[in-house]
Design a protein around this motif. Sequence first.
Motif, PDB file in Angstrom:
ATOM      1  N   GLU A  70     -19.042   4.457 -23.361  1.00  0.00           N
ATOM      2  CA  GLU A  70     -17.680   4.840 -23.754  1.00  0.00           C
ATOM      3  C   GLU A  70     -17.643   5.333 -25.194  1.00  0.00           C
ATOM      4  OE1 GLU A  70     -14.625   1.780 -23.583  1.00  0.00           O
ATOM      5  OE2 GLU A  70     -13.079   3.307 -23.896  1.00  0.00           O
ATOM      6  N   ASP A  90     -19.510   0.095 -20.728  1.00  0.00           N
ATOM      7  CA  ASP A  90     -18.264  -0.104 -21.483  1.00  0.00           C
ATOM      8  C   ASP A  90     -18.477  -1.384 -22.300  1.00  0.00           C
ATOM      9  OD1 ASP A  90     -15.795  -0.443 -22.563  1.00  0.00           O
ATOM     10  OD2 ASP A  90     -14.684   0.024 -20.727  1.00  0.00           O
ATOM     11  N   ASP A  93     -14.424  -3.775 -22.376  1.00  0.00           N
ATOM     12  CA  ASP A  93     -13.349  -3.298 -21.506  1.00  0.00           C
ATOM     13  C   ASP A  93     -12.185  -4.262 -21.706  1.00  0.00           C
ATOM     14  OD1 ASP A  93     -12.300  -1.455 -19.600  1.00  0.00           O
ATOM     15  OD2 ASP A  93     -12.281  -3.127 -18.204  1.00  0.00           O
ATOM     16  N   GLY A  94     -11.102  -3.700 -22.259  1.00  0.00           N
ATOM     17  CA  GLY A  94      -9.986  -4.543 -22.681  1.00  0.00           C
ATOM     18  C   GLY A  94      -9.969  -4.615 -24.202  1.00  0.00           C
ATOM     19  N   THR A  95     -10.155  -3.473 -24.829  1.00  0.00           N
ATOM     20  CA  THR A  95     -10.180  -3.466 -26.302  1.00  0.00           C
ATOM     21  C   THR A  95      -8.836  -3.934 -26.875  1.00  0.00           C
ATOM     22  OG1 THR A  95     -11.787  -1.686 -26.281  1.00  0.00           O
ATOM     23  CG2 THR A  95     -10.608  -2.015 -28.336  1.00  0.00           C
ATOM     24  N   ALA A 196      -9.658  -2.999 -16.699  1.00  0.00           N
ATOM     25  CA  ALA A 196      -9.886  -2.484 -15.349  1.00  0.00           C
ATOM     26  C   ALA A 196     -11.010  -3.263 -14.669  1.00  0.00           C
ATOM     27  CB  ALA A 196     -10.241  -1.004 -15.440  1.00  0.00           C
ATOM     28  N   GLU A 213      -4.876   2.327 -10.454  1.00  0.00           N
ATOM     29  CA  GLU A 213      -4.599   2.879 -11.788  1.00  0.00           C
ATOM     30  C   GLU A 213      -4.888   4.373 -11.757  1.00  0.00           C
ATOM     31  OE1 GLU A 213      -6.491   0.976 -15.194  1.00  0.00           O
ATOM     32  OE2 GLU A 213      -5.806   2.601 -16.508  1.00  0.00           O
TER      33      GLU A 213
HETATM   34  C1  IPD Z   1      -9.171   0.340 -20.716  1.00  0.00           C
HETATM   35  C2  IPD Z   1      -8.757  -0.933 -20.017  1.00  0.00           C
HETATM   36  C3  IPD Z   1      -7.327  -0.799 -19.542  1.00  0.00           C
HETATM   37  C4  IPD Z   1      -7.137   0.384 -18.621  1.00  0.00           C
HETATM   38  C5  IPD Z   1      -7.656   1.656 -19.270  1.00  0.00           C
HETATM   39  C6  IPD Z   1      -9.083   1.472 -19.736  1.00  0.00           C
HETATM   40  P1  IPD Z   1     -10.956   0.039 -22.732  1.00  0.00           P
HETATM   41  O1  IPD Z   1     -10.517   0.248 -21.158  1.00  0.00           O
HETATM   42  O2  IPD Z   1      -9.593  -1.181 -18.922  1.00  0.00           O
HETATM   43  O3  IPD Z   1      -6.945  -1.936 -18.832  1.00  0.00           O
HETATM   44  O4  IPD Z   1      -5.769   0.546 -18.380  1.00  0.00           O
HETATM   45  O5  IPD Z   1      -7.608   2.697 -18.302  1.00  0.00           O
HETATM   46  O6  IPD Z   1      -9.538   2.671 -20.342  1.00  0.00           O
HETATM   47  O7  IPD Z   1     -10.418   1.215 -23.471  1.00  0.00           O
HETATM   48  O8  IPD Z   1     -10.335  -1.243 -23.179  1.00  0.00           O
HETATM   49  O9  IPD Z   1     -12.440   0.028 -22.657  1.00  0.00           O
END
Ligand code: IPD
Length: 277
Positions: A70, A90, A93-95, A196, A213
């Motif tokens: 990412e 990633d 995930d959930g930054t 996600a 989503e």
């Molecule tokens: C995000 C998270 C979020 C989802 C976004 C993702 P990230 O990933 O999973 O829940 O809604 O589509 O891009 O940016 O935290 O790696």
Amino acid sequence: MADLWQNAMDHAVAAARRAGQVVREALLDDRKVMTKSSSVDLVTQTDQKVEQLIIQSVKEKFPTHRFIGEESVAAGEPCILTDDPTWIVDPIDGTTNFVHAFPFVAVSIGFSVNKQMEFGVVFSCLEDKMFTARRGSGAFCNGEPLQVSGQKDIQRSIIATEFGSNRDPEVVDKMFSSLRNVLCIPVHGMRGAGTAAINMCLVASGCVEAYYEIGMHVWDLAASSLIVSEAGGVLMDVEGKDARASADGGDARRGAKSVRCACVFRRSGRSDVPTDR
Ligand code: IPD
């Protein structure tokens, strides 16, 4: 016959665990927040550091393998999936959760060969849950087998979704309209963990019946798509077609950074899971 990729999978699990430790320690420090595509698309130095840690450790052991990460893509690296062994990472995930210490944060590592996912590792590092799947060998959480829900009635289901990071009012209106349509079916409830990968692991675990989503990225889905399918679930696009081609890098193959949509549903008709809820 020995599993050709078992070594790589063991390495991924160890790398995810180490990465999770870095994430947990970083939660105790000040988190310097930067933005990417919009003011709500967040990134931190920890995302970048963790991605580099994972990529470096893999490169030392598997020097010919390729990467889609990412933060590397955000920094301008190409997002192209070939037939070569490719690690799709990633780092956090959930930054947004991480920034706010909201307790669902995952390290996600998928591994693809010939454009097919061979294994997926999602470490929910604040819950200390290691989700793993090897193609053809099932999905697990901390070593315990996973199975998607057998609930066939959407009115008795929990559906997960996320709102992404696009705050354009027209886009938000469409999201709300979809949300309203689903909620008013009516369903038992709607949820979102803020990642996600974890939402998809919740589907694989059978406590959420489906997750949808619009506009996810390949690194959000790569590892968890295999975890869902190995737990008996299916991935589909908005037209109901098989979405694994997107989840496992179809869109990356076409050079796109995000897939149009991903819906993850439990496979109906399994008799070995209670259906009455
Ligand atoms: C995000 C998270 C979020 C989802 C976004 C993702 P990230 O990933 O999973 O829940 O809604 O589509 O891009 O940016 O935290 O790696």
